[in-house]
Design a protein around this motif. Structure first.
Motif, PDB file in Angstrom:
ATOM      1  N   GLU A 139       0.837  -1.196   0.000  1.00  0.00           N
ATOM      2  CA  GLU A 139       0.000   0.000   0.000  1.00  0.00           C
ATOM      3  C   GLU A 139       0.872   1.248   0.000  1.00  0.00           C
ATOM      4  O   GLU A 139       0.632   2.188  -0.758  1.00  0.00           O
ATOM      5  CB  GLU A 139      -0.932   0.012   1.207  1.00  0.00           C
ATOM      6  N   GLY A 140       1.924   1.255   0.869  1.00  0.00           N
ATOM      7  CA  GLY A 140       2.822   2.402   0.906  1.00  0.00           C
ATOM      8  C   GLY A 140       3.525   2.622  -0.415  1.00  0.00           C
ATOM      9  O   GLY A 140       3.654   3.754  -0.894  1.00  0.00           O
ATOM     10  N   GLU A 141       3.979   1.543  -1.036  1.00  0.00           N
ATOM     11  CA  GLU A 141       4.661   1.649  -2.326  1.00  0.00           C
ATOM     12  C   GLU A 141       3.720   2.154  -3.409  1.00  0.00           C
ATOM     13  O   GLU A 141       4.081   3.000  -4.223  1.00  0.00           O
ATOM     14  CB  GLU A 141       5.227   0.286  -2.718  1.00  0.00           C
ATOM     15  N   SER A 142       2.475   1.638  -3.414  1.00  0.00           N
ATOM     16  CA  SER A 142       1.504   2.044  -4.419  1.00  0.00           C
ATOM     17  C   SER A 142       1.173   3.529  -4.306  1.00  0.00           C
ATOM     18  O   SER A 142       1.135   4.248  -5.313  1.00  0.00           O
ATOM     19  CB  SER A 142       0.226   1.205  -4.263  1.00  0.00           C
ATOM     20  N   ILE A 143       0.961   3.998  -3.077  1.00  0.00           N
ATOM     21  CA  ILE A 143       0.636   5.411  -2.882  1.00  0.00           C
ATOM     22  C   ILE A 143       1.822   6.288  -3.262  1.00  0.00           C
ATOM     23  O   ILE A 143       1.669   7.331  -3.897  1.00  0.00           O
ATOM     24  CB  ILE A 143       0.216   5.666  -1.419  1.00  0.00           C
ATOM     25  N   PHE A 144       3.034   5.856  -2.866  1.00  0.00           N
ATOM     26  CA  PHE A 144       4.234   6.638  -3.193  1.00  0.00           C
ATOM     27  C   PHE A 144       4.384   6.778  -4.708  1.00  0.00           C
ATOM     28  O   PHE A 144       4.633   7.872  -5.213  1.00  0.00           O
ATOM     29  CB  PHE A 144       5.476   5.969  -2.595  1.00  0.00           C
ATOM     30  N   ASN A 145       4.231   5.660  -5.451  1.00  0.00           N
ATOM     31  CA  ASN A 145       4.398   5.693  -6.903  1.00  0.00           C
ATOM     32  C   ASN A 145       3.336   6.542  -7.591  1.00  0.00           C
ATOM     33  O   ASN A 145       3.611   7.218  -8.577  1.00  0.00           O
ATOM     34  CB  ASN A 145       4.370   4.267  -7.474  1.00  0.00           C
ATOM     35  N   SER A 146       2.101   6.503  -7.067  1.00  0.00           N
ATOM     36  CA  SER A 146       1.010   7.200  -7.735  1.00  0.00           C
ATOM     37  C   SER A 146       0.923   8.677  -7.369  1.00  0.00           C
ATOM     38  O   SER A 146       0.476   9.493  -8.171  1.00  0.00           O
ATOM     39  CB  SER A 146      -0.333   6.518  -7.412  1.00  0.00           C
ATOM     40  N   LYS A 147       1.357   9.049  -6.162  1.00  0.00           N
ATOM     41  CA  LYS A 147       1.145  10.420  -5.709  1.00  0.00           C
ATOM     42  C   LYS A 147       2.430  11.194  -5.413  1.00  0.00           C
ATOM     43  O   LYS A 147       2.428  12.426  -5.420  1.00  0.00           O
ATOM     44  CB  LYS A 147       0.270  10.429  -4.443  1.00  0.00           C
ATOM     45  N   CYS A 148       3.521  10.501  -5.124  1.00  0.00           N
ATOM     46  CA  CYS A 148       4.720  11.200  -4.628  1.00  0.00           C
ATOM     47  C   CYS A 148       5.899  11.177  -5.596  1.00  0.00           C
ATOM     48  O   CYS A 148       6.726  12.091  -5.604  1.00  0.00           O
ATOM     49  CB  CYS A 148       5.175  10.585  -3.293  1.00  0.00           C
ATOM     50  N   ALA A 149       6.014  10.089  -6.396  1.00  0.00           N
ATOM     51  CA  ALA A 149       7.247   9.838  -7.140  1.00  0.00           C
ATOM     52  C   ALA A 149       7.542  10.869  -8.215  1.00  0.00           C
ATOM     53  O   ALA A 149       8.672  10.972  -8.674  1.00  0.00           O
ATOM     54  CB  ALA A 149       7.207   8.443  -7.776  1.00  0.00           C
ATOM     55  N   THR A 150       6.547  11.651  -8.639  1.00  0.00           N
ATOM     56  CA  THR A 150       6.808  12.679  -9.639  1.00  0.00           C
ATOM     57  C   THR A 150       7.759  13.747  -9.099  1.00  0.00           C
ATOM     58  O   THR A 150       8.580  14.286  -9.832  1.00  0.00           O
ATOM     59  CB  THR A 150       5.487  13.342 -10.075  1.00  0.00           C
ATOM     60  N   CYS A 151       7.654  14.048  -7.802  1.00  0.00           N
ATOM     61  CA  CYS A 151       8.440  15.144  -7.215  1.00  0.00           C
ATOM     62  C   CYS A 151       9.465  14.682  -6.181  1.00  0.00           C
ATOM     63  O   CYS A 151      10.361  15.444  -5.826  1.00  0.00           O
ATOM     64  CB  CYS A 151       7.509  16.160  -6.551  1.00  0.00           C
ATOM     65  N   HIS A 152       9.314  13.473  -5.644  1.00  0.00           N
ATOM     66  CA  HIS A 152      10.179  13.043  -4.545  1.00  0.00           C
ATOM     67  C   HIS A 152      10.841  11.700  -4.853  1.00  0.00           C
ATOM     68  O   HIS A 152      10.274  10.866  -5.554  1.00  0.00           O
ATOM     69  CB  HIS A 152       9.364  12.879  -3.247  1.00  0.00           C
ATOM     70  N   GLN A 153      12.052  11.523  -4.286  1.00  0.00           N
ATOM     71  CA  GLN A 153      12.715  10.234  -4.236  1.00  0.00           C
ATOM     72  C   GLN A 153      13.198  10.005  -2.808  1.00  0.00           C
ATOM     73  O   GLN A 153      13.347  10.960  -2.040  1.00  0.00           O
ATOM     74  CB  GLN A 153      13.903  10.191  -5.203  1.00  0.00           C
ATOM     75  N   PRO A 154      13.425   8.747  -2.421  1.00  0.00           N
ATOM     76  CA  PRO A 154      13.862   8.496  -1.043  1.00  0.00           C
ATOM     77  C   PRO A 154      15.194   9.155  -0.696  1.00  0.00           C
ATOM     78  O   PRO A 154      15.326   9.759   0.372  1.00  0.00           O
ATOM     79  CB  PRO A 154      13.957   6.961  -0.989  1.00  0.00           C
ATOM     80  N   HIS A 155      16.200   9.059  -1.595  1.00  0.00           N
ATOM     81  CA  HIS A 155      17.546   9.497  -1.234  1.00  0.00           C
ATOM     82  C   HIS A 155      18.085  10.616  -2.120  1.00  0.00           C
ATOM     83  O   HIS A 155      19.285  10.872  -2.113  1.00  0.00           O
ATOM     84  CB  HIS A 155      18.510   8.298  -1.312  1.00  0.00           C
ATOM     85  N   LYS A 156      17.223  11.292  -2.877  1.00  0.00           N
ATOM     86  CA  LYS A 156      17.704  12.302  -3.804  1.00  0.00           C
ATOM     87  C   LYS A 156      16.726  13.452  -3.879  1.00  0.00           C
ATOM     88  O   LYS A 156      15.516  13.248  -4.006  1.00  0.00           O
ATOM     89  CB  LYS A 156      17.888  11.669  -5.191  1.00  0.00           C
ATOM     90  N   ASP A 157      17.233  14.690  -3.762  1.00  0.00           N
ATOM     91  CA  ASP A 157      16.390  15.871  -3.908  1.00  0.00           C
ATOM     92  C   ASP A 157      16.006  16.044  -5.368  1.00  0.00           C
ATOM     93  O   ASP A 157      16.846  15.967  -6.268  1.00  0.00           O
ATOM     94  CB  ASP A 157      17.133  17.126  -3.435  1.00  0.00           C
ATOM     95  N   MET A 158      14.683  16.263  -5.600  1.00  0.00           N
ATOM     96  CA  MET A 158      14.202  16.538  -6.959  1.00  0.00           C
ATOM     97  C   MET A 158      13.411  17.840  -6.923  1.00  0.00           C
ATOM     98  O   MET A 158      13.881  18.828  -6.353  1.00  0.00           O
ATOM     99  CB  MET A 158      13.359  15.367  -7.457  1.00  0.00           C
ATOM    100  N   THR A 159      12.197  17.846  -7.483  1.00  0.00           N
ATOM    101  CA  THR A 159      11.342  19.014  -7.328  1.00  0.00           C
ATOM    102  C   THR A 159      11.074  19.259  -5.856  1.00  0.00           C
ATOM    103  O   THR A 159      11.066  20.384  -5.375  1.00  0.00           O
ATOM    104  CB  THR A 159      10.013  18.807  -8.081  1.00  0.00           C
ATOM    105  N   GLY A 160      10.852  18.175  -5.128  1.00  0.00           N
ATOM    106  CA  GLY A 160      10.717  18.226  -3.678  1.00  0.00           C
ATOM    107  C   GLY A 160      11.920  17.564  -3.024  1.00  0.00           C
ATOM    108  O   GLY A 160      12.698  16.869  -3.680  1.00  0.00           O
TER     109      GLY A 160
END
Length: 434
Positions: free
Chosen positions: A28-49
């Motif tokens: 569930e956590g992975e699915s939500i992260f991929n669908s809502k967060c991954a465009t701007c965030h990564q676990p270990h790298k600064d991106m848009t967020g």
């Protein structure tokens, strides 16, 4: 005869319970992260967020109020208004975070648990060109980490079971009946029919659970990426009544609908300079076009690109043509995109339940933008409510061939008063797949 013993049976049940609980939460956590967060965030790298690894610890060490991080995810403006630390965080970047008011505390925690479980990426090895660094869009991929947990659980049960079997074989004598004479062994043997049925049910449940998980791969319902400008469709298409094809001018003559250029925006915004918070949005358009409204307005020739984030990427093996659906099929934009005259939020993949609530839409049941969704629509949507004659070259030719070669089949098509896409080969694999 294979018998894992009491300890083995208990270990199997306990392992399955723990494994089911862990993998469901992690998925569930992975699915939500991929669908809502991954465009701007990564676990270990600064991106848009910023990077999200151990973000809970960072907020706690920074003195954030309890529950402030969860409120930030749901609506960062509310969090910034009530928590000094959240207000400080809001000043770190110029871009604004998308709000996710529908996420529960448990879902947010599941996302952070998933992020914190991600290992740091390996350093770039010699020979790596690094062509993707800094500019790549995160690829939404399903992790296979849970497979290792399943294999680990299977090996654990096998080790315990084989240990018990070894001890039991040592205790056996030549009389085979001694193997089932006492304790749980005797009970299992006596009720072997029910035990077998129970094992069968567990195995079938596992298979069903596996396939239900596979069916969710590639489902991006409600995905909503952030955008450089919070474009209000309800103001443009609703209040001002601008036709969709004025901005997306290739929807009726090309495979893609197209994203409007800044010049299209400037057709109106040379005169319309906005009020209140609209002014800052329109300034971004001016900066992109290299335009200054001062002194009657003039162009400097220095332009800036507006980088919009795609809401959905069509798989490479799938063919879709907007013009074919808009011109020949007569599909209204709201059938797939929702009623944009009422849409103030950023563009997203609209859930099928919301699409079904719109008057005039074909009622479908499969998740939006899945293969089942397309097939279901092809079986319901008509190409014509009568004869195909006069529909254009391709369909006129089908009309001619049916009358010449199989008029009874044509009459069968028209029995329900319409000729559907599926009746004309719309379910053939090669129609949509290369």
């Amino acid at each position: 005869m294979f018998n894992m013993g009491n300890k083995g049976l208990f270990a199997l049940v306990l392992t399955l319970i723990m494994l089911t609980t862990f993998t469901s939460g992690a998925q569930e956590g992975e699915s939500i992260f991929n669908s809502k967060c991954a465009t701007c965030h990564q676990p270990h790298k600064d991106m848009t967020g910023p990077k999200l690894f151990e973000v809970r610890q960072k907020w706690e060490e920074g003195g954030a109020m309890e529950g402030s991080l969860h409120q930030w995810v749901r609506n960062w403006q509310v969090a910034a208004a009530t928590d000094p630390y959240a207000k400080e965080v809001s000043s770190w970047a110029a871009s604004s975070m998308t709000t996710f008011a529908d996420l529960t505390d448990e879902q947010i925690e599941a996302v952070f648990d998933y992020v914190d479980a991600q290992p740091k990426e390996e350093a770039v090895t010699p020979g790596d060109t690094g062509g993707n660094s800094g500019t790549s869009t995160p690829v939404e991929e399903e992790s296979l980490g849970w497979v290792w947990y399943v294999l680990g659980a299977v090996f654990l049960v096998l080790i315990i079971s084989l240990g018990g079997t070894k001890r039991q074989l040592q205790e056996m004598d030549e009389d085979n009946d001694s193997y089932i004479k006492v304790g749980s062994k005797a009970w299992i043997f006596k009720n072997r029919k029910y035990v077998g049925m129970g094992v069968l049910v567990v195995v079938m449940a596992g298979v069903v659970w596996l396939f239900l998980g596979l069916y969710q791969i590639g489902v991006v319902t409600a995905y909503q990426p952030s955008q450089p400008i919070a474009f209000p469709h309800d103001v443009h298409a609703g209040i001002n009544g601008i036709d969709c094809k004025y901005c997306h001018n290739s929807a009726n003559k090309s495979k893609t609908a197209g994203i409007p250029t800044t010049n299209v925006c400037m057709n109106c915004h040379k005169q319309v300079q906005g009020e209140g918070d609209q002014v800052e949005k329109i300034k971004k358009i001016y900066a992109s076009a290299g335009y200054s409204p001062e002194g009657g307005g003039k162009y400097s020739g220095e332009t800036e690109n507006i980088v919009w984030n795609k809401v959905h990427n069509l798989p490479d093996h799938v063919y879709f043509n907007h013009s074919q659906h808009v011109e020949i099929g007569g599909i209204d934009c709201k059938q797939c995109h929702g009623d944009m005259t009422k849409q103030n939020a950023l563009p997203r993949v609209v859930p099928v339940e919301e699409l079904n609530e719109i008057e005039g839409n074909i009622q479908l049941t499969k998740p939006t933008l899945t293969m089942g969704w397309c097939i279901e629509c092809h079986s319901e949507k008509e190409v014509s409510t009568g004869s195909l004659e006069g529909k254009g070259g391709y369909y006129d030719e089908i009309h001619k061939r049916l009358l010449e070669n199989d008029e009874s089949l044509y009459e069968e098509y028209l029995e329900d008063g319409k000729v559907t896409v599926s009746e004309l080969g719309g379910w053939e694999c090669a129609k949509c797949h290369y």
